[in-house]
Design a protein around this motif. Structure first.
Motif, short mmCIF file in Angstrom:
data_model
loop_
_atom_site.label_atom_id
_atom_site.label_comp_id
_atom_site.label_asym_id
_atom_site.label_seq_id
_atom_site.Cartn_x
_atom_site.Cartn_y
_atom_site.Cartn_z
N SER A 1 -3.49 2.04 -2.84
CA SER A 1 -3.05 1.08 -3.87
C SER A 1 -2.66 -0.24 -3.24
O SER A 1 -2.25 -0.30 -2.09
CB SER A 1 -1.87 1.64 -4.65
OG SER A 1 -2.17 2.91 -5.18
N ILE B 1 -0.59 -3.39 -10.31
CA ILE B 1 -0.99 -2.38 -9.33
C ILE B 1 -2.45 -2.01 -9.57
O ILE B 1 -2.82 -1.68 -10.71
CB ILE B 1 -0.12 -1.13 -9.41
CG1 ILE B 1 1.34 -1.46 -9.06
CG2 ILE B 1 -0.65 -0.06 -8.46
CD1 ILE B 1 2.28 -0.29 -9.23
N HIS C 1 -5.27 0.65 -7.95
CA HIS C 1 -5.32 1.77 -7.02
C HIS C 1 -6.63 2.52 -7.19
O HIS C 1 -7.27 2.48 -8.25
CB HIS C 1 -4.13 2.70 -7.20
CG HIS C 1 -4.07 3.34 -8.55
ND1 HIS C 1 -4.72 4.50 -8.88
CD2 HIS C 1 -3.43 2.93 -9.69
CE1 HIS C 1 -4.49 4.81 -10.14
NE2 HIS C 1 -3.71 3.87 -10.66
N SER D 1 -0.57 -4.06 -4.61
CA SER D 1 0.28 -4.61 -5.68
C SER D 1 0.49 -6.10 -5.44
O SER D 1 0.71 -6.52 -4.30
CB SER D 1 1.64 -3.90 -5.71
OG SER D 1 2.48 -4.46 -6.69
N THR E 1 0.84 -1.19 0.00
CA THR E 1 0.00 0.00 0.00
C THR E 1 0.88 1.24 0.00
O THR E 1 2.09 1.17 0.22
CB THR E 1 -0.92 0.02 1.24
OG1 THR E 1 -0.12 -0.01 2.40
CG2 THR E 1 -1.87 -1.16 1.20
#
Length: 478
Positions: free
Chosen positions: A136, A152, A154, A138, A123
């Protein structure tokens, strides 16, 4: 009272407002903190699930081509979130949005390294050229050991911050409503408290001015009602004390008037006779002896009055100590009768003593019992002109009953309740012939009560009177 009301209002208002503001403030802060954390965590988990689904859809694609970009655009529309792909060097190689200006930018080295090492979520990504705050996540791009880079997902934080703003606004409105409600409640409570307090204040002021009949009328059932009841009780006691004070004042005035009257008569006579003797107006020896005799009699009357007053004052002040021993009532009655025998014969009266056989003795002061009987017999002789006077003793339960019965003029019904008062005289019209201090029966009552006894009088006008006293008997000679 208005100042007190304002003071109560201020204190209640400050207390309520402080409670509302502190309570709502703490609640708002705690609620905002936990809610924000919950929303962030929920959003992160949601984005994480979406990222894994995106990877599941493109994990076989390792090259950026039109097919991959179309998949990313379709997933963007399905998940309503932006998707970026970066390679093993951390550079963004594809996005779900066409004409994305971030292509070729790099993500933070630490983020890229963590993702390439197989960590599933990151994050607070920092991306070159991106100024807007983003939430975000990932995940690795690929499957197993074939990792092509990272995915990613977001979402802007604006929506979350907007939610927090609305929450803060709601808390602010709730606070304002609480302040308004507190002000209304404080106004009502202040009125409900100050109104009975004003009533209590007015009543206390009236009591302070001497109006002890005033009472507090409060229709509550709380501590203020208890205070009002206490004030009413105090007022009732003060009213009783004031009545007793007036009564004692009246008694004192009557006492002084009676003493003055009783002293004035003999002193006036003595003064007149002394002036006559001093001026030489009485020349004959026989007349002078009569004057001396009258002055002696009047002097004895003053002495009797002073002695009776001293006895009565000592009795009322509990200054008389009784020398109690077993007393034979018959012996005392016979002695008293003997002392008045000559006076009774001179008036043509028969004085008799009647005592019940085996009469128990009483535990009393013999001299004081004799004083009681002498006062009763003297009173009977004073108001009896024909007939007889009887002294009678008998046993009645736990008492020895002693009666002095005469056939005199009697006592009117209206005077029976006052017969024991100081200086009260039934024979007001004949007081010159029957001289007395008016204290004999008052002394009798005090002495009888001092012996734990009781007394009563019964009388019929024109037929005579019966004075009865009861004195506790001795239950056992031991």
């Amino acid at each position: 009272m208005l100042g007190m009301s304002k003071s109560i209002y201020r204190r209640l208002l400050v207390s309520f407002l402080a409670t509302v503001l502190v309570g709502l403030g703490i609640t708002g802060i705690v609620l905002s903190f936990f809610t924000k954390e919950y929303i962030y965590n929920a959003k992160e988990e949601e984005l994480l699930r979406m990222a894994k689904k995106v990877n599941a859809a493109i994990h076989n694609s390792n090259e950026v081509n039109k097919q991959l970009l179309d998949k990313l655009a379709m997933l963007d529309e399905s998940f309503d979130t932006r998707i970026w792909l970066f390679d093993t060097e951390g550079k963004i190689v594809a996005t779900s949005m066409k004409d994305e200006m971030l292509t070729g930018k790099s993500v933070a080295v630490s983020i890229a390294g963590n993702v390439l090492n197989g960590k599933s979520a990151v994050t607070e990504l920092k991306i070159e050229g991106l100024d807007d705050p983003m939430l975000s996540v990932s995940v690795p791009w690929g499957e197993g050991e074939n990792v092509y880079g990272g995915i990613i997902l977001h979402a802007p934080i604006e929506g979350i911050e907007k939610t927090f703003g609305q929450m803060r606004e709601s808390i602010l409105w709730a606070t304002l409503f609480g302040v308004l409600l507190s002000t209304i409640m404080v106004s009502y409570l202040s009125w409900s408290i100050s109104r009975p307090l004003r009533t209590i204040e007015r009543t206390a002021a009236e009591i302070g001015r001497g109006n002890y009949a005033e009472r507090v009328q409060v229709d509550t059932s709380d501590e203020i009602s208890d205070l009002a009841q206490t004030i009413n009780t105090m007022a009732q006691k003060l009213e009783k004390v004031e009545q007793e004070r007036h009564h004692l004042e009246q008694v004192r005035n009557d006492f002084l008037a009676n003493v003055s009257h009783e002293l004035r008569t003999p002193l006036t006579a003595i003064q007149g006779f002394l002036e006559a003797l001093q001026d030489g107006l009485v020349e004959e020896e026989e007349a002078r002896q009569k004057y001396y005799a009258v002055m002696y009699t009047e002097t004895m009357q003053v002495n009797r009055l002073v002695d009776d007053l001293m006895d009565l004052m000592k009795l009322e002040n509990n200054e008389v100590n009784l020398a109690k021993f077993p007393v034979d009532v018959a012996d005392v009655m016979n002695r008293v009768a003997f002392s008045f025998h000559q006076e009774a014969e001179e008036k043509g009266l028969c004085l008799e003593v009647e005592v019940e056989e085996e009469l128990p003795r009483i535990y009393a002061d013999k001299d004081r019992i004799a004083q009681i009987l002498k006062n009763l017999v003297k009173n009977a002789l004073k108001f009896t002109t024909t007939g007889e006077i009887r002294m009678r003793a008998s046993l009645e339960e736990e008492y020895v009953q002693i009666q002095v019965i005469d056939t005199g003029m009697g006592i009117a019904a209206d005077d029976l309740d006052r017969i024991w008062e100081r200086f009260f005289k039934v024979d007001r019209g004949r007081s010159k012939n029957n001289k007395g201090t008016g204290l004999g029966l008052a002394i009798v009552k005090e002495l009888v009560e001092l012996h734990d006894g009781k007394c009563r009088v019964e009388s019929t006008p024109g037929k005579g009177s019966t004075f009865t006293i009861w004195l506790p008997r001795i239950k056992s000679e031991n």
